[in-house]
Write an enzyme that holds these catalytic residues in place. Sequence first.
Site, PDB file in Angstrom:
ATOM      1  N   TYR A 192      -1.380  -0.658  10.126  1.00 13.99           N
ATOM      2  CA  TYR A 192      -1.593  -1.185   8.765  1.00 13.99           C
ATOM      3  C   TYR A 192      -0.428  -0.755   7.861  1.00 13.99           C
ATOM      4  CZ  TYR A 192      -3.770  -1.585   4.128  1.00 13.99           C
ATOM      5  OH  TYR A 192      -4.038  -1.876   2.814  1.00 13.99           O
ATOM      6  N   SER A 224       0.858  -1.192   0.000  1.00 11.75           N
ATOM      7  CA  SER A 224       0.000   0.000   0.000  1.00 11.75           C
ATOM      8  C   SER A 224       0.888   1.234   0.000  1.00 11.75           C
ATOM      9  CB  SER A 224      -0.863   0.017   1.269  1.00 11.75           C
ATOM     10  OG  SER A 224      -1.516   1.268   1.421  1.00 11.75           O
ATOM     11  N   LYS A 243       2.486  -3.049   5.907  1.00 13.17           N
ATOM     12  CA  LYS A 243       2.733  -3.032   4.461  1.00 13.17           C
ATOM     13  C   LYS A 243       4.191  -2.648   4.168  1.00 13.17           C
ATOM     14  CE  LYS A 243      -1.472  -4.117   3.028  1.00 13.17           C
ATOM     15  NZ  LYS A 243      -1.749  -5.401   2.356  1.00 13.17           N
TER      16      LYS A 243
HETATM   17  N1  LIG Z   1      -8.736  -0.712  -1.532  1.00 15.65           N
HETATM   18  C1  LIG Z   1      -7.740   0.089  -1.209  1.00 15.65           C
HETATM   19  O1  LIG Z   1      -7.873   1.316  -1.188  1.00 15.65           O
HETATM   20  C2  LIG Z   1      -6.399  -0.501  -0.881  1.00 15.65           C
HETATM   21  C3  LIG Z   1      -5.303   0.358  -0.801  1.00 15.65           C
HETATM   22  C4  LIG Z   1      -4.050  -0.161  -0.538  1.00 15.65           C
HETATM   23  C5  LIG Z   1      -3.889  -1.528  -0.366  1.00 15.65           C
HETATM   24  N2  LIG Z   1      -4.967  -2.354  -0.424  1.00 15.65           N
HETATM   25  C6  LIG Z   1      -4.737  -3.793  -0.277  1.00 15.65           C
HETATM   26  O2  LIG Z   1      -5.298  -4.459  -1.382  1.00 15.65           O
HETATM   27  C7  LIG Z   1      -5.557  -5.815  -1.045  1.00 15.65           C
HETATM   28  C8  LIG Z   1      -6.898  -6.257  -1.587  1.00 15.65           C
HETATM   29  O3  LIG Z   1      -7.892  -5.406  -1.156  1.00 15.65           O
HETATM   30  P1  LIG Z   1      -9.152  -4.936  -2.028  1.00 15.65           P
HETATM   31  O4  LIG Z   1      -9.238  -3.484  -1.807  1.00 15.65           O
HETATM   32  O5  LIG Z   1      -9.114  -5.461  -3.413  1.00 15.65           O
HETATM   33  O6  LIG Z   1     -10.307  -5.653  -1.170  1.00 15.65           O
HETATM   34  P2  LIG Z   1     -11.711  -6.329  -1.458  1.00 15.65           P
HETATM   35  O7  LIG Z   1     -12.289  -5.910  -2.776  1.00 15.65           O
HETATM   36  O8  LIG Z   1     -12.513  -6.100  -0.235  1.00 15.65           O
HETATM   37  O9  LIG Z   1     -11.328  -7.891  -1.578  1.00 15.65           O
HETATM   38  C9  LIG Z   1     -10.660  -8.528  -0.538  1.00 15.65           C
HETATM   39  C10 LIG Z   1     -10.475  -9.984  -0.907  1.00 15.65           C
HETATM   40  O10 LIG Z   1      -9.684 -10.649   0.093  1.00 15.65           O
HETATM   41  C11 LIG Z   1     -10.428 -11.758   0.621  1.00 15.65           C
HETATM   42  N3  LIG Z   1      -9.994 -11.953   2.015  1.00 15.65           N
HETATM   43  C12 LIG Z   1     -10.171 -11.124   3.072  1.00 15.65           C
HETATM   44  N4  LIG Z   1      -9.635 -11.647   4.177  1.00 15.65           N
HETATM   45  C13 LIG Z   1      -9.098 -12.845   3.829  1.00 15.65           C
HETATM   46  C14 LIG Z   1      -8.416 -13.872   4.532  1.00 15.65           C
HETATM   47  N5  LIG Z   1      -8.183 -13.768   5.847  1.00 15.65           N
HETATM   48  N6  LIG Z   1      -8.010 -14.968   3.846  1.00 15.65           N
HETATM   49  C15 LIG Z   1      -8.241 -15.077   2.528  1.00 15.65           C
HETATM   50  N7  LIG Z   1      -8.883 -14.139   1.802  1.00 15.65           N
HETATM   51  C16 LIG Z   1      -9.314 -13.039   2.451  1.00 15.65           C
HETATM   52  C17 LIG Z   1     -11.892 -11.365   0.404  1.00 15.65           C
HETATM   53  O11 LIG Z   1     -12.797 -12.440   0.377  1.00 15.65           O
HETATM   54  P3  LIG Z   1     -13.433 -13.110   1.737  1.00 15.65           P
HETATM   55  O12 LIG Z   1     -13.844 -11.958   2.612  1.00 15.65           O
HETATM   56  O13 LIG Z   1     -14.570 -13.940   1.235  1.00 15.65           O
HETATM   57  O14 LIG Z   1     -12.329 -13.927   2.324  1.00 15.65           O
HETATM   58  C18 LIG Z   1     -11.773 -10.745  -0.992  1.00 15.65           C
HETATM   59  O15 LIG Z   1     -11.650 -11.749  -1.983  1.00 15.65           O
HETATM   60  C19 LIG Z   1      -5.376  -5.910   0.474  1.00 15.65           C
HETATM   61  O16 LIG Z   1      -4.115  -6.495   0.758  1.00 15.65           O
HETATM   62  C20 LIG Z   1      -5.368  -4.453   0.918  1.00 15.65           C
HETATM   63  O17 LIG Z   1      -4.604  -4.279   2.101  1.00 15.65           O
HETATM   64  C21 LIG Z   1      -6.231  -1.879  -0.667  1.00 15.65           C
END
Ligand SMILES: NC(=O)c1ccc[n+]([C@@H]2O[C@H](COP(=O)([O-])OP(=O)(O)OC[C@H]3O[C@@H](n4cnc5c(N)ncnc54)[C@H](OP(=O)(O)O)[C@@H]3O)[C@@H](O)[C@H]2O)c1
Length: 256
Positions: free
Chosen positions: A160, A147, A164
């Site tokens: 968090y 991130s 990261k």
């Molecule tokens: N969105 C942002 O602004 C942002 C910014 C920087 C970094 N990130 C990073 O991007 C990554 C993905 O996030 P996203 O924004 O794409 O989220 P998202 O759309 O909410 O999707 C999250 C995915 O992870 C799965 N998941 C959650 N907890 C899990 C666990 N303990 N074991 C296995 N699978 C799990 C969820 O499915 P289930 O709940 O069914 O398991 C879902 O498939 C994360 O690492 C997050 O820290 C996000």
Amino acid sequence: MSLFDLTGKVALLTGASKGMGYEMALGLAQHGATVVISSRTQDDLDTAAAEINKTVGAKRAHGIAANIVHKDSLQALVDKTHEVAGPIDIVVGNAGVNPYFGPIAGISDEQYERTMNANVQSNLWLAKMVAPDMEAKGSGSMMFTASIGAFRASDTLGTYGMSKLALIGLVRNLAMEFGPKGIRFNAICPGLIKTDFARELWDKPGVEEKYSRAIPLRRLGEPEDFAGLAVFLGSDASKYMTGQALTVCGGSSMWS
Ligand SMILES: NC(=O)c1ccc[n+]([C@@H]2O[C@H](COP(=O)([O-])OP(=O)(O)OC[C@H]3O[C@@H](n4cnc5c(N)ncnc54)[C@H](OP(=O)(O)O)[C@@H]3O)[C@@H](O)[C@H]2O)c1
């Protein structure tokens, strides 16, 4: 085209039933890879895999449920991936958690450990489980979602961001250790992306407009903004790139 051709490659993605992970899986499948998508919820995975297969017009996606925080669950995921698809060429360690919002001074031990275990430790487990596949072939690419929060202090997302930054540290150490064996490791650093994970941050009246004004590309990120980078990092197009942290954030966090 051949630079980005993934025909015959097997990709394993965590956190891929929706959001960025799903779009990265779709991009990899569209370029020829067989993709094993994972999350905790089998029903969502079945739906997502069916959507990918329909879009690419071939059965290239499989959904296998696993919880990244449990080592035996991750091992079962890797074992089942071998059964349905074969040795793994590409890993996208995308699942991550943020169980706490607030100053670091207020975080509980349990929340701290959960953050570090899910965002750092589990990705080390996954890398160690898959590395033998790649060592045997003398090539492979692993990417992990960090991130831009890694690069700045925050009074609400501090732990968090620390997790990261530790993940980026893990990536560059693995890149050094496994480079001689032909395995590449890189980190992907998203800005604020419109997914469920970050919904609390952007889905409020006026907030998206306010944030967008401060971003050079004048919008928040969308999950599909990550497909191209996954294909690039998974393919020969990036074959001399390892140990890097690549930001995808509309320019909100620039090199300095
Ligand atoms: N969105 C942002 O602004 C942002 C910014 C920087 C970094 N990130 C990073 O991007 C990554 C993905 O996030 P996203 O924004 O794409 O989220 P998202 O759309 O909410 O999707 C999250 C995915 O992870 C799965 N998941 C959650 N907890 C899990 C666990 N303990 N074991 C296995 N699978 C799990 C969820 O499915 P289930 O709940 O069914 O398991 C879902 O498939 C994360 O690492 C997050 O820290 C996000």
